[in-house]
Motif scaffolding. Structure first.
Motif, PDB file in Angstrom:
ATOM      1  N   CYS A   3       0.846  -1.189   0.000  1.00  0.00           N
ATOM      2  CA  CYS A   3       0.000   0.000   0.000  1.00  0.00           C
ATOM      3  C   CYS A   3       0.883   1.241   0.000  1.00  0.00           C
ATOM      4  CB  CYS A   3      -0.915   0.020   1.220  1.00  0.00           C
ATOM      5  SG  CYS A   3      -2.152  -1.300   1.210  1.00  0.00           S
ATOM      6  N   ILE A   4       0.372   2.315  -0.606  1.00  0.00           N
ATOM      7  CA  ILE A   4       1.095   3.586  -0.620  1.00  0.00           C
ATOM      8  C   ILE A   4       0.119   4.718  -0.314  1.00  0.00           C
ATOM      9  CG2 ILE A   4       2.888   2.807  -2.223  1.00  0.00           C
ATOM     10  CD1 ILE A   4       1.418   4.313  -4.467  1.00  0.00           C
ATOM     11  N   ILE A   6      -1.213   8.525  -1.066  1.00  0.00           N
ATOM     12  CA  ILE A   6      -1.263   9.530  -2.125  1.00  0.00           C
ATOM     13  C   ILE A   6      -2.082  10.711  -1.632  1.00  0.00           C
ATOM     14  CG2 ILE A   6      -0.973   7.851  -3.984  1.00  0.00           C
ATOM     15  CD1 ILE A   6      -3.985   8.142  -4.581  1.00  0.00           C
ATOM     16  N   PRO A   7      -1.887  11.894  -2.216  1.00  0.00           N
ATOM     17  CA  PRO A   7      -2.660  13.065  -1.806  1.00  0.00           C
ATOM     18  C   PRO A   7      -4.165  12.831  -1.962  1.00  0.00           C
ATOM     19  CG  PRO A   7      -0.864  13.695  -3.267  1.00  0.00           C
ATOM     20  CD  PRO A   7      -0.910  12.197  -3.254  1.00  0.00           C
ATOM     21  N   ASP A   8      -4.931  13.480  -1.119  1.00  0.00           N
ATOM     22  CA  ASP A   8      -6.402  13.442  -1.130  1.00  0.00           C
ATOM     23  C   ASP A   8      -6.989  12.128  -0.612  1.00  0.00           C
ATOM     24  OD1 ASP A   8      -6.401  16.023  -2.234  1.00  0.00           O
ATOM     25  OD2 ASP A   8      -6.376  15.211  -4.273  1.00  0.00           O
ATOM     26  N   HIS A   9      -6.155  11.228  -0.081  1.00  0.00           N
ATOM     27  CA  HIS A   9      -6.650   9.981   0.501  1.00  0.00           C
ATOM     28  C   HIS A   9      -6.027   9.828   1.881  1.00  0.00           C
ATOM     29  CE1 HIS A   9      -8.831   8.362  -2.955  1.00  0.00           C
ATOM     30  NE2 HIS A   9      -7.948   9.044  -3.663  1.00  0.00           N
ATOM     31  N   PRO A  10      -6.863   9.791   2.913  1.00  0.00           N
ATOM     32  CA  PRO A  10      -6.330   9.769   4.285  1.00  0.00           C
ATOM     33  C   PRO A  10      -5.606   8.478   4.649  1.00  0.00           C
ATOM     34  CG  PRO A  10      -8.724   9.518   4.294  1.00  0.00           C
ATOM     35  CD  PRO A  10      -8.322   9.794   2.878  1.00  0.00           C
ATOM     36  N   GLU A  11      -5.992   7.364   4.065  1.00  0.00           N
ATOM     37  CA  GLU A  11      -5.384   6.066   4.378  1.00  0.00           C
ATOM     38  C   GLU A  11      -4.563   5.588   3.179  1.00  0.00           C
ATOM     39  OE1 GLU A  11      -5.749   4.328   7.300  1.00  0.00           O
ATOM     40  OE2 GLU A  11      -6.816   6.078   8.063  1.00  0.00           O
ATOM     41  N   PRO A  14      -4.047   0.267  -1.789  1.00  0.00           N
ATOM     42  CA  PRO A  14      -3.261  -0.720  -2.539  1.00  0.00           C
ATOM     43  C   PRO A  14      -2.547  -0.016  -3.691  1.00  0.00           C
ATOM     44  CG  PRO A  14      -5.460  -1.552  -2.095  1.00  0.00           C
ATOM     45  CD  PRO A  14      -5.451  -0.115  -1.676  1.00  0.00           C
ATOM     46  N   LYS A  15      -1.300  -0.390  -3.929  1.00  0.00           N
ATOM     47  CA  LYS A  15      -0.471   0.328  -4.892  1.00  0.00           C
ATOM     48  C   LYS A  15      -1.125   0.438  -6.272  1.00  0.00           C
ATOM     49  CE  LYS A  15       4.188   0.166  -5.220  1.00  0.00           C
ATOM     50  NZ  LYS A  15       5.522  -0.403  -5.560  1.00  0.00           N
ATOM     51  N   GLU A  16      -1.689  -0.646  -6.792  1.00  0.00           N
ATOM     52  CA  GLU A  16      -2.307  -0.596  -8.120  1.00  0.00           C
ATOM     53  C   GLU A  16      -3.480   0.377  -8.155  1.00  0.00           C
ATOM     54  OE1 GLU A  16      -3.971  -3.539 -11.639  1.00  0.00           O
ATOM     55  OE2 GLU A  16      -3.746  -4.357  -9.628  1.00  0.00           O
ATOM     56  N   VAL A  17      -4.280   0.395  -7.109  1.00  0.00           N
ATOM     57  CA  VAL A  17      -5.409   1.330  -7.016  1.00  0.00           C
ATOM     58  C   VAL A  17      -4.885   2.763  -6.980  1.00  0.00           C
ATOM     59  CG1 VAL A  17      -7.325   2.108  -5.558  1.00  0.00           C
ATOM     60  CG2 VAL A  17      -6.929  -0.349  -5.899  1.00  0.00           C
ATOM     61  N   CYS A 118       2.265  -3.538 -12.011  1.00  0.00           N
ATOM     62  CA  CYS A 118       3.733  -3.605 -11.959  1.00  0.00           C
ATOM     63  C   CYS A 118       4.347  -2.218 -11.799  1.00  0.00           C
ATOM     64  CB  CYS A 118       4.288  -4.242 -13.239  1.00  0.00           C
ATOM     65  SG  CYS A 118       3.916  -5.988 -13.384  1.00  0.00           S
ATOM     66  N   GLY A 119       3.504  -1.210 -11.614  1.00  0.00           N
ATOM     67  CA  GLY A 119       3.980   0.169 -11.565  1.00  0.00           C
ATOM     68  C   GLY A 119       4.539   0.575 -10.221  1.00  0.00           C
ATOM     69  N   ASP A 120       4.932   1.841 -10.188  1.00  0.00           N
ATOM     70  CA  ASP A 120       5.488   2.429  -8.979  1.00  0.00           C
ATOM     71  C   ASP A 120       5.364   3.945  -9.098  1.00  0.00           C
ATOM     72  OD1 ASP A 120       6.753   2.630  -6.521  1.00  0.00           O
ATOM     73  OD2 ASP A 120       8.477   1.425  -7.124  1.00  0.00           O
ATOM     74  N   LEU A 121       5.655   4.630  -8.021  1.00  0.00           N
ATOM     75  CA  LEU A 121       5.746   6.083  -8.097  1.00  0.00           C
ATOM     76  C   LEU A 121       7.006   6.432  -8.879  1.00  0.00           C
ATOM     77  CD1 LEU A 121       4.756   6.985  -4.428  1.00  0.00           C
ATOM     78  CD2 LEU A 121       3.347   7.244  -6.483  1.00  0.00           C
ATOM     79  N   LEU A 122       6.915   7.418  -9.713  1.00  0.00           N
ATOM     80  CA  LEU A 122       8.044   7.833 -10.537  1.00  0.00           C
ATOM     81  C   LEU A 122       9.130   8.434  -9.653  1.00  0.00           C
ATOM     82  CD1 LEU A 122       8.778   8.019 -13.573  1.00  0.00           C
ATOM     83  CD2 LEU A 122       7.949  10.351 -13.514  1.00  0.00           C
ATOM     84  N   THR A 123      10.373   8.038  -9.900  1.00  0.00           N
ATOM     85  CA  THR A 123      11.494   8.557  -9.128  1.00  0.00           C
ATOM     86  C   THR A 123      12.548   9.120 -10.075  1.00  0.00           C
ATOM     87  OG1 THR A 123      12.733   6.478  -9.158  1.00  0.00           O
ATOM     88  CG2 THR A 123      11.163   6.776  -7.357  1.00  0.00           C
ATOM     89  N   GLU A 124      13.437   9.904  -9.529  1.00  0.00           N
ATOM     90  CA  GLU A 124      14.555  10.441 -10.309  1.00  0.00           C
ATOM     91  C   GLU A 124      15.675   9.411 -10.438  1.00  0.00           C
ATOM     92  OE1 GLU A 124      14.930  13.474 -11.836  1.00  0.00           O
ATOM     93  OE2 GLU A 124      12.852  13.906 -11.325  1.00  0.00           O
ATOM     94  N   SER A 125      15.737   8.495  -9.479  1.00  0.00           N
ATOM     95  CA  SER A 125      16.810   7.495  -9.498  1.00  0.00           C
ATOM     96  C   SER A 125      16.448   6.327 -10.406  1.00  0.00           C
ATOM     97  CB  SER A 125      17.071   6.990  -8.076  1.00  0.00           C
ATOM     98  OG  SER A 125      15.902   6.394  -7.553  1.00  0.00           O
ATOM     99  N   ALA A 126      17.433   5.506 -10.714  1.00  0.00           N
ATOM    100  CA  ALA A 126      17.228   4.353 -11.576  1.00  0.00           C
ATOM    101  C   ALA A 126      16.380   3.288 -10.885  1.00  0.00           C
ATOM    102  CB  ALA A 126      18.587   3.752 -11.969  1.00  0.00           C
ATOM    103  N   TYR A 127      15.628   2.562 -11.659  1.00  0.00           N
ATOM    104  CA  TYR A 127      14.874   1.426 -11.130  1.00  0.00           C
ATOM    105  C   TYR A 127      15.795   0.209 -11.161  1.00  0.00           C
ATOM    106  CZ  TYR A 127      10.842   4.444 -11.427  1.00  0.00           C
ATOM    107  OH  TYR A 127       9.980   5.480 -11.262  1.00  0.00           O
ATOM    108  N   THR A 128      15.808  -0.543 -10.078  1.00  0.00           N
ATOM    109  CA  THR A 128      16.754  -1.650  -9.963  1.00  0.00           C
ATOM    110  C   THR A 128      16.065  -3.013  -9.955  1.00  0.00           C
ATOM    111  OG1 THR A 128      16.699  -1.472  -7.559  1.00  0.00           O
ATOM    112  CG2 THR A 128      18.433  -0.254  -8.730  1.00  0.00           C
TER     113      THR A 128
END
Length: 134
Positions: A3-4, A6-11, A14-17, A118-128
Protein backbone atom coordinates in the motif's frame (compact mmCIF):
# COMPACT_ATOMS: atom_id res chain seq x y z
CA UNK A 1 -0.37 -6.37 -0.60
CA UNK A 2 1.76 -3.25 -0.87
CA UNK A 3 0.00 0.00 0.00
CA UNK A 4 1.09 3.59 -0.62
CA UNK A 5 -0.15 7.00 0.45
CA UNK A 6 -1.26 9.53 -2.13
CA UNK A 7 -2.66 13.07 -1.81
CA UNK A 8 -6.40 13.44 -1.13
CA UNK A 9 -6.65 9.98 0.50
CA UNK A 10 -6.33 9.77 4.29
CA UNK A 11 -5.38 6.07 4.38
CA UNK A 12 -2.77 4.21 2.31
CA UNK A 13 -4.27 2.47 -0.74
CA UNK A 14 -3.26 -0.72 -2.54
CA UNK A 15 -0.47 0.33 -4.89
CA UNK A 16 -2.31 -0.60 -8.12
CA UNK A 17 -5.41 1.33 -7.02
CA UNK A 18 -3.35 4.37 -5.98
CA UNK A 19 -1.35 4.43 -9.23
CA UNK A 20 -4.51 4.13 -11.34
CA UNK A 21 -6.07 7.03 -9.41
CA UNK A 22 -2.93 9.16 -9.85
CA UNK A 23 -2.66 8.32 -13.56
CA UNK A 24 -6.22 9.58 -14.02
CA UNK A 25 -5.67 12.94 -12.31
CA UNK A 26 -6.60 15.30 -15.12
CA UNK A 27 -7.84 14.66 -18.61
CA UNK A 28 -6.58 11.64 -20.47
CA UNK A 29 -8.40 9.66 -23.12
CA UNK A 30 -5.65 7.04 -23.25
CA UNK A 31 -5.71 5.63 -19.69
CA UNK A 32 -8.35 3.25 -18.34
CA UNK A 33 -10.67 4.87 -15.79
CA UNK A 34 -11.09 3.42 -12.31
CA UNK A 35 -14.83 3.59 -11.55
CA UNK A 36 -14.75 2.08 -8.07
CA UNK A 37 -12.82 -0.32 -5.89
CA UNK A 38 -13.42 -2.37 -2.74
CA UNK A 39 -10.98 -3.63 -0.17
CA UNK A 40 -11.63 -7.21 0.96
CA UNK A 41 -9.80 -9.11 3.68
CA UNK A 42 -7.19 -10.79 1.44
CA UNK A 43 -7.64 -8.96 -1.86
CA UNK A 44 -9.17 -5.92 -3.49
CA UNK A 45 -11.59 -5.58 -6.38
CA UNK A 46 -11.26 -2.86 -9.02
CA UNK A 47 -14.16 -1.79 -11.23
CA UNK A 48 -12.73 -0.35 -14.44
CA UNK A 49 -14.37 1.10 -17.52
CA UNK A 50 -14.68 -1.31 -20.42
CA UNK A 51 -15.96 -0.33 -23.79
CA UNK A 52 -17.83 -2.57 -26.20
CA UNK A 53 -16.01 -4.13 -29.13
CA UNK A 54 -12.62 -4.21 -27.47
CA UNK A 55 -9.72 -6.57 -26.91
CA UNK A 56 -6.11 -6.20 -25.97
CA UNK A 57 -3.79 -5.19 -28.80
CA UNK A 58 -1.91 -8.52 -28.61
CA UNK A 59 -5.12 -10.42 -29.45
CA UNK A 60 -6.09 -7.79 -32.03
CA UNK A 61 -2.80 -8.28 -33.88
CA UNK A 62 -3.14 -12.08 -33.62
CA UNK A 63 -6.63 -12.02 -35.08
CA UNK A 64 -5.30 -10.00 -38.00
CA UNK A 65 -2.80 -12.65 -39.04
CA UNK A 66 0.00 -11.49 -36.74
CA UNK A 67 0.49 -8.07 -38.31
CA UNK A 68 -1.34 -4.78 -38.71
CA UNK A 69 -1.00 -2.02 -41.22
CA UNK A 70 1.06 1.08 -40.54
CA UNK A 71 -2.02 3.23 -39.86
CA UNK A 72 -3.09 1.01 -36.95
CA UNK A 73 0.47 0.71 -35.66
CA UNK A 74 0.85 4.49 -35.69
CA UNK A 75 -2.45 4.94 -33.81
CA UNK A 76 -1.48 2.38 -31.17
CA UNK A 77 2.00 3.82 -30.65
CA UNK A 78 0.67 7.39 -30.49
CA UNK A 79 -1.89 6.42 -27.83
CA UNK A 80 0.68 4.44 -25.83
CA UNK A 81 3.08 7.40 -25.97
CA UNK A 82 0.40 9.88 -24.85
CA UNK A 83 -0.61 7.55 -21.99
CA UNK A 84 3.00 7.06 -20.86
CA UNK A 85 3.60 10.81 -20.98
CA UNK A 86 0.43 11.50 -18.93
CA UNK A 87 1.55 8.90 -16.36
CA UNK A 88 5.00 10.49 -16.04
CA UNK A 89 3.55 13.99 -15.67
CA UNK A 90 1.39 12.65 -12.83
CA UNK A 91 4.25 10.89 -11.06
CA UNK A 92 3.38 7.34 -12.14
CA UNK A 93 5.77 4.78 -13.61
CA UNK A 94 3.62 2.13 -15.35
CA UNK A 95 6.41 -0.42 -15.56
CA UNK A 96 4.75 -2.86 -17.97
CA UNK A 97 3.65 -1.18 -21.20
CA UNK A 98 3.15 -3.96 -23.73
CA UNK A 99 0.53 -5.08 -26.25
CA UNK A 100 -1.40 -7.05 -23.61
CA UNK A 101 -1.78 -3.89 -21.49
CA UNK A 102 -3.29 -1.80 -24.26
CA UNK A 103 -6.99 -2.20 -25.01
CA UNK A 104 -8.30 -1.23 -28.43
CA UNK A 105 -11.90 -0.48 -29.28
CA UNK A 106 -11.82 -1.80 -32.83
CA UNK A 107 -15.04 0.03 -33.81
CA UNK A 108 -13.93 3.52 -32.70
CA UNK A 109 -10.16 2.86 -32.75
CA UNK A 110 -9.67 4.12 -29.19
CA UNK A 111 -6.66 2.72 -27.31
CA UNK A 112 -6.33 2.70 -23.51
CA UNK A 113 -3.46 1.78 -21.20
CA UNK A 114 -4.47 -0.70 -18.48
CA UNK A 115 -2.95 -2.67 -15.57
CA UNK A 116 -0.85 -0.61 -13.18
CA UNK A 117 0.00 -3.69 -11.07
CA UNK A 118 3.73 -3.60 -11.96
CA UNK A 119 3.98 0.17 -11.57
CA UNK A 120 5.49 2.43 -8.98
CA UNK A 121 5.75 6.08 -8.10
CA UNK A 122 8.04 7.83 -10.54
CA UNK A 123 11.49 8.56 -9.13
CA UNK A 124 14.56 10.44 -10.31
CA UNK A 125 16.81 7.49 -9.50
CA UNK A 126 17.23 4.35 -11.58
CA UNK A 127 14.87 1.43 -11.13
CA UNK A 128 16.75 -1.65 -9.96
CA UNK A 129 14.04 -4.33 -10.07
CA UNK A 130 11.78 -5.74 -12.74
CA UNK A 131 8.25 -7.21 -12.56
CA UNK A 132 6.66 -9.11 -15.39
CA UNK A 133 7.64 -11.67 -17.99
CA UNK A 134 10.71 -11.51 -20.20
Amino acid sequence: MECISIPDHPEPLPKEVALTILANKGPSMDIIKLLDWQDQQDFYVMVLERFSHCMDVFDFVGRNGGSIDERFARLIMWSATLAADACCRRGVYHGDIKLENLLINFKKLDVKLIDFGCGDLLTESAYTSYSGVF
